[in-house]
Design a protein around this motif. Structure first.
Motif, PDB file in Angstrom:
ATOM      1  N   VAL A   1     -35.562  16.953-113.738  1.00  0.00           N
ATOM      2  CA  VAL A   1     -36.937  16.905-114.237  1.00  0.00           C
ATOM      3  C   VAL A   1     -36.908  16.449-115.687  1.00  0.00           C
ATOM      4  O   VAL A   1     -36.047  16.878-116.448  1.00  0.00           O
ATOM      5  N   LYS A   2     -37.849  15.577-116.035  1.00  0.00           N
ATOM      6  CA  LYS A   2     -38.093  15.262-117.437  1.00  0.00           C
ATOM      7  C   LYS A   2     -39.523  15.697-117.705  1.00  0.00           C
ATOM      8  O   LYS A   2     -40.451  15.225-117.072  1.00  0.00           O
ATOM      9  N   MET A   3     -39.650  16.608-118.633  1.00  0.00           N
ATOM     10  CA  MET A   3     -40.968  17.141-118.952  1.00  0.00           C
ATOM     11  C   MET A   3     -41.818  16.041-119.585  1.00  0.00           C
ATOM     12  O   MET A   3     -41.281  15.079-120.139  1.00  0.00           O
ATOM     13  N   PRO A   4     -43.129  16.140-119.514  1.00  0.00           N
ATOM     14  CA  PRO A   4     -44.017  15.103-120.042  1.00  0.00           C
ATOM     15  C   PRO A   4     -43.841  14.899-121.554  1.00  0.00           C
ATOM     16  O   PRO A   4     -43.414  15.789-122.268  1.00  0.00           O
ATOM     17  N   GLY A   5     -44.183  13.715-121.981  1.00  0.00           N
ATOM     18  CA  GLY A   5     -44.144  13.402-123.404  1.00  0.00           C
ATOM     19  C   GLY A   5     -42.944  12.546-123.755  1.00  0.00           C
ATOM     20  O   GLY A   5     -41.964  12.481-123.019  1.00  0.00           O
ATOM     21  N   GLU A   6     -43.052  11.886-124.890  1.00  0.00           N
ATOM     22  CA  GLU A   6     -41.978  10.999-125.348  1.00  0.00           C
ATOM     23  C   GLU A   6     -40.668  11.748-125.559  1.00  0.00           C
ATOM     24  O   GLU A   6     -39.594  11.251-125.271  1.00  0.00           O
ATOM     25  N   SER A   7     -40.765  12.954-126.077  1.00  0.00           N
ATOM     26  CA  SER A   7     -39.555  13.742-126.309  1.00  0.00           C
ATOM     27  C   SER A   7     -39.488  14.936-125.356  1.00  0.00           C
ATOM     28  O   SER A   7     -38.986  16.001-125.712  1.00  0.00           O
ATOM     29  N   GLY A   8     -39.970  14.733-124.140  1.00  0.00           N
ATOM     30  CA  GLY A   8     -39.980  15.809-123.155  1.00  0.00           C
ATOM     31  C   GLY A   8     -38.588  16.310-122.824  1.00  0.00           C
ATOM     32  O   GLY A   8     -37.629  15.549-122.769  1.00  0.00           O
ATOM     33  N   ALA A   9     -38.489  17.599-122.604  1.00  0.00           N
ATOM     34  CA  ALA A   9     -37.203  18.229-122.315  1.00  0.00           C
ATOM     35  C   ALA A   9     -36.688  17.793-120.946  1.00  0.00           C
ATOM     36  O   ALA A   9     -37.456  17.466-120.039  1.00  0.00           O
ATOM     37  N   TYR A  10     -35.374  17.822-120.819  1.00  0.00           N
ATOM     38  CA  TYR A  10     -34.724  17.564-119.544  1.00  0.00           C
ATOM     39  C   TYR A  10     -34.381  18.897-118.897  1.00  0.00           C
ATOM     40  O   TYR A  10     -34.032  19.865-119.572  1.00  0.00           O
ATOM     41  N   LEU A  11     -34.427  18.926-117.574  1.00  0.00           N
ATOM     42  CA  LEU A  11     -33.929  20.054-116.798  1.00  0.00           C
ATOM     43  C   LEU A  11     -32.948  19.501-115.770  1.00  0.00           C
ATOM     44  O   LEU A  11     -33.177  18.442-115.186  1.00  0.00           O
ATOM     45  N   PHE A  12     -31.850  20.214-115.574  1.00  0.00           N
ATOM     46  CA  PHE A  12     -30.757  19.727-114.736  1.00  0.00           C
ATOM     47  C   PHE A  12     -30.440  20.707-113.618  1.00  0.00           C
ATOM     48  O   PHE A  12     -30.482  21.920-113.815  1.00  0.00           O
ATOM     49  N   HIS A  13     -30.076  20.160-112.471  1.00  0.00           N
ATOM     50  CA  HIS A  13     -29.593  20.992-111.377  1.00  0.00           C
ATOM     51  C   HIS A  13     -28.163  21.422-111.718  1.00  0.00           C
ATOM     52  O   HIS A  13     -27.353  20.594-112.147  1.00  0.00           O
ATOM     53  N   PRO A  14     -27.837  22.696-111.555  1.00  0.00           N
ATOM     54  CA  PRO A  14     -26.485  23.162-111.900  1.00  0.00           C
ATOM     55  C   PRO A  14     -25.364  22.373-111.225  1.00  0.00           C
ATOM     56  O   PRO A  14     -24.323  22.120-111.845  1.00  0.00           O
ATOM     57  N   ALA A  15     -25.551  21.950-109.986  1.00  0.00           N
ATOM     58  CA  ALA A  15     -24.506  21.195-109.284  1.00  0.00           C
ATOM     59  C   ALA A  15     -24.237  19.857-109.967  1.00  0.00           C
ATOM     60  O   ALA A  15     -23.092  19.391-110.007  1.00  0.00           O
ATOM     61  N   ASP A  16     -25.278  19.227-110.513  1.00  0.00           N
ATOM     62  CA  ASP A  16     -25.094  17.956-111.217  1.00  0.00           C
ATOM     63  C   ASP A  16     -24.305  18.160-112.504  1.00  0.00           C
ATOM     64  O   ASP A  16     -23.447  17.347-112.866  1.00  0.00           O
ATOM     65  N   VAL A  17     -24.589  19.253-113.195  1.00  0.00           N
ATOM     66  CA  VAL A  17     -23.868  19.568-114.433  1.00  0.00           C
ATOM     67  C   VAL A  17     -22.408  19.885-114.104  1.00  0.00           C
ATOM     68  O   VAL A  17     -21.490  19.427-114.796  1.00  0.00           O
ATOM     69  N   ASP A  18     -22.176  20.640-113.038  1.00  0.00           N
ATOM     70  CA  ASP A  18     -20.808  20.960-112.628  1.00  0.00           C
ATOM     71  C   ASP A  18     -20.034  19.697-112.239  1.00  0.00           C
ATOM     72  O   ASP A  18     -18.845  19.570-112.543  1.00  0.00           O
TER      73      ASP A  18
END
Length: 80
Positions: free
Chosen positions: A34-51
């Motif tokens: 997920v990328k939160m709305p806005g130019e500098s919107g926060a990212y959210l990552f699935h734990p499996a992708d980070v692993d």
């Protein structure tokens, strides 16, 4: 979405800085769920992708040749 990781949490999970996580996103090595709305919107990552990124980084480190430290060469003692 509560099981998703923030950039800071992803960084802590793999032992890197939040800036490193953002660099991996920019380079295409990690895709935010997920990328939160806005130019500098926060990212959210699935734990499996980070692993998966952590595993790729560890594998790359395992096969990276070790080089002599510059300070060791400067004092004439060779690689430490």
């Amino acid at each position: 979405m509560s099981d998703l990781l923030s950039t800071k949490q992803a960084a802590e999970r793999i032992g890197k800085s939040p800036e490193a996580i953002r660099w991996h996103v920019k380079e295409g090595n990690l895709t935010p769920t997920v990328k939160m709305p806005g130019e500098s919107g926060a990212y959210l990552f699935h734990p499996a992708d980070v692993d998966a990124l952590r595993q790729r980084l560890q594998a790359r480190q395992k096969y990276r040749p070790r080089h002599a430290r510059p300070e060791a060469l400067a004092d004439g003692k060779g690689a430490a």
